[in-house]
Motif scaffolding. Structure first.
Motif, short mmCIF file in Angstrom:
data_model
loop_
_atom_site.label_atom_id
_atom_site.label_comp_id
_atom_site.label_asym_id
_atom_site.label_seq_id
_atom_site.Cartn_x
_atom_site.Cartn_y
_atom_site.Cartn_z
N CYS A 25 0.84 -1.19 0.00
CA CYS A 25 0.00 0.00 0.00
C CYS A 25 0.88 1.25 0.00
O CYS A 25 1.73 1.40 0.89
CB CYS A 25 -0.92 0.00 1.22
N PRO A 26 0.71 2.16 -0.94
CA PRO A 26 1.59 3.33 -1.03
C PRO A 26 1.37 4.35 0.09
O PRO A 26 2.23 5.20 0.31
CB PRO A 26 1.23 3.94 -2.39
N PHE A 27 0.25 4.25 0.80
CA PHE A 27 -0.02 5.20 1.88
C PHE A 27 -0.17 4.51 3.24
O PHE A 27 -0.81 5.02 4.14
CB PHE A 27 -1.28 6.02 1.57
N ALA A 28 0.46 3.34 3.37
CA ALA A 28 0.35 2.55 4.60
C ALA A 28 0.77 3.34 5.84
O ALA A 28 0.12 3.29 6.89
CB ALA A 28 1.16 1.27 4.49
N ALA A 29 1.87 4.06 5.74
CA ALA A 29 2.37 4.80 6.90
C ALA A 29 1.40 5.87 7.36
O ALA A 29 1.40 6.26 8.54
CB ALA A 29 3.73 5.43 6.56
N GLU A 30 0.56 6.35 6.43
CA GLU A 30 -0.40 7.39 6.78
C GLU A 30 -1.63 6.83 7.49
O GLU A 30 -2.19 7.49 8.36
CB GLU A 30 -0.84 8.12 5.51
N VAL A 31 -2.07 5.62 7.13
CA VAL A 31 -3.33 5.11 7.66
C VAL A 31 -3.17 4.07 8.76
O VAL A 31 -4.07 3.91 9.61
CB VAL A 31 -4.20 4.51 6.53
N ASN A 32 -2.07 3.34 8.79
CA ASN A 32 -1.97 2.23 9.72
C ASN A 32 -2.09 2.62 11.20
O ASN A 32 -2.79 1.95 11.96
CB ASN A 32 -0.68 1.44 9.48
N PRO A 33 -1.44 3.69 11.66
CA PRO A 33 -1.62 4.06 13.07
C PRO A 33 -3.08 4.36 13.41
O PRO A 33 -3.58 3.95 14.47
CB PRO A 33 -0.75 5.31 13.21
N GLU A 69 -15.11 5.82 8.94
CA GLU A 69 -13.79 6.27 9.36
C GLU A 69 -12.92 6.53 8.12
O GLU A 69 -12.82 5.68 7.24
CB GLU A 69 -13.12 5.24 10.25
N GLU A 70 -12.28 7.68 8.07
CA GLU A 70 -11.54 8.07 6.87
C GLU A 70 -10.46 7.06 6.50
O GLU A 70 -10.32 6.68 5.33
CB GLU A 70 -10.91 9.45 7.07
N ALA A 71 -9.68 6.61 7.47
CA ALA A 71 -8.60 5.67 7.18
C ALA A 71 -9.15 4.34 6.66
O ALA A 71 -8.59 3.74 5.73
CB ALA A 71 -7.75 5.44 8.43
N ALA A 72 -10.25 3.87 7.26
CA ALA A 72 -10.85 2.62 6.83
C ALA A 72 -11.46 2.77 5.44
O ALA A 72 -11.34 1.86 4.59
CB ALA A 72 -11.91 2.16 7.83
N ASP A 73 -12.12 3.89 5.18
CA ASP A 73 -12.71 4.12 3.86
C ASP A 73 -11.64 4.20 2.77
O ASP A 73 -11.79 3.65 1.68
CB ASP A 73 -13.52 5.42 3.86
N ARG A 74 -10.56 4.90 3.08
CA ARG A 74 -9.48 5.05 2.09
C ARG A 74 -8.85 3.70 1.77
O ARG A 74 -8.61 3.37 0.59
CB ARG A 74 -8.42 6.01 2.63
N THR A 75 -8.63 2.90 2.79
CA THR A 75 -8.03 1.58 2.58
C THR A 75 -8.98 0.66 1.84
O THR A 75 -8.57 -0.10 0.95
CB THR A 75 -7.62 0.96 3.93
N SER A 76 -10.27 0.71 2.17
CA SER A 76 -11.26 -0.13 1.49
C SER A 76 -11.35 0.23 0.01
O SER A 76 -11.40 -0.66 -0.85
CB SER A 76 -12.63 0.01 2.16
N SER A 77 -11.40 1.51 -0.29
CA SER A 77 -11.48 1.93 -1.69
C SER A 77 -10.26 1.48 -2.47
O SER A 77 -10.37 1.02 -3.62
CB SER A 77 -11.63 3.46 -1.77
N TRP A 78 -9.09 1.61 -1.86
CA TRP A 78 -7.87 1.16 -2.53
C TRP A 78 -7.87 -0.35 -2.74
O TRP A 78 -7.50 -0.84 -3.81
CB TRP A 78 -6.65 1.58 -1.70
N ALA A 79 -8.32 -1.11 -1.73
CA ALA A 79 -8.37 -2.57 -1.85
C ALA A 79 -9.30 -2.99 -2.97
O ALA A 79 -8.99 -3.93 -3.73
CB ALA A 79 -8.82 -3.19 -0.53
N LEU A 80 -10.42 -2.31 -3.14
CA LEU A 80 -11.35 -2.63 -4.22
C LEU A 80 -10.74 -2.31 -5.58
O LEU A 80 -10.91 -3.07 -6.54
CB LEU A 80 -12.65 -1.88 -4.04
N GLU A 81 -10.04 -1.21 -5.67
CA GLU A 81 -9.38 -0.87 -6.93
C GLU A 81 -8.31 -1.91 -7.27
O GLU A 81 -8.15 -2.31 -8.43
CB GLU A 81 -8.76 0.52 -6.85
N LYS A 119 4.42 -8.24 5.31
CA LYS A 119 4.72 -7.13 6.20
C LYS A 119 3.47 -6.27 6.38
O LYS A 119 2.62 -6.20 5.49
CB LYS A 119 5.85 -6.27 5.62
N PRO A 120 3.33 -5.60 7.52
CA PRO A 120 2.25 -4.62 7.65
C PRO A 120 2.32 -3.61 6.51
O PRO A 120 3.40 -3.15 6.15
CB PRO A 120 2.53 -3.97 9.00
N GLY A 121 1.16 -3.31 5.94
CA GLY A 121 1.12 -2.44 4.78
C GLY A 121 0.96 -3.19 3.48
O GLY A 121 0.86 -2.57 2.41
#
Length: 213
Positions: free
Chosen positions: A13-21, A53-65, A169-171
């Motif tokens: 994930c290119p934005f893992a460091a931003e959303v994982n915490p 939740e913004e982080a969950a929504d962003r990750t879900s949208s990326w996973a679907l793409e 790895k995480p991310g």
């Protein structure tokens, strides 16, 4: 010729460091209000895409793409064309195809937790995103071929009965067919292992239930 191969993707994930915490905090907060505390792991309710939740929504949208891109790469054509082949004469006749989520949830593993071999019925693709872990997140993919245990020829032609252990790895996001059996081996650390999961399907002519792309 090696027949009946199984496609599996591992995608960073290119934005893992931003959303994982944020995802760690969100999941642990959600876990306080759920009763899905199984004997082998803890699990949130299966509506991750509805948390708002913004982080969950962003990750879900990326996973679907990523699920769409994975499918189109395996098929060698767009989803619309893959579903319309043999059903429509021209591009204009091809109905749009959406990628959407059925169930989605987060899993939390503590020392001694594990998840025995299972698969996800009525699911086109299973997607797992690893949020946090002290080291790697292990996932066992089992040989999907049936009947291989009924006779031992003395020679293994194609790794019969052997699984594949992914160490992510995480991310990282893992995507594979929903019918593929998978398992999580026993977690042997005092820290937490957190992952997000989506049961993904396709809908022709309109978006399926839940978040979609």
């Amino acid at each position: 010729m090696q027949a009946f191969s199984t496609p599996v993707a591992r995608i960073p994930c290119p934005f893992a460091a931003e959303v994982n915490p944020s995802l760690v905090d969100i999941v642990l907060a959600r876990l306080e209000n759920t009763e899905n505390l199984f004997g082998y792991k803890s699990e949130t309710s299966a509506d991750l895409v509805e948390w708002g939740e913004e982080a969950a929504d962003r990750t879900s949208s990326w996973a679907l793409e990523m699920a769409r891109r994975f499918t189109e790469k395996v098929m060698g054509k767009t989803l619309d064309k893959a579903f319309s082949d043999g059903r429509a004469d021209t591009a204009e006749d091809r109905p749009p195809v959406s990628v959407g989520v059925g169930r989605s949830w987060a899993s939390v593993y503590r020392r001694g937790d594990r998840h025995e071999a299972h698969f996800h019925p009525n699911t086109a693709l299973s997607a797992i995103y690893y949020v946090t872990a002290p080291d790697t997140c292990e996932l066992d993919l089992l040989d999907p071929r049936t009947g291989i245990g009924y006779y031992d020829s003395g020679i293994a032609f194609g790794g019969e009965g052997h699984g594949i252990r992914l160490r992510c790895k995480p991310g990282e996001l893992v995507i594979f067919p929903g019918w593929l059996k998978h398992a999580v081996p026993e977690f042997e650390d005092d820290s937490l292992r957190i992952s997000l999961s989506w049961n993904i399907g396709f809908s022709v002519g309109g978006p399926p239930k839940g978040r979609h792309k």
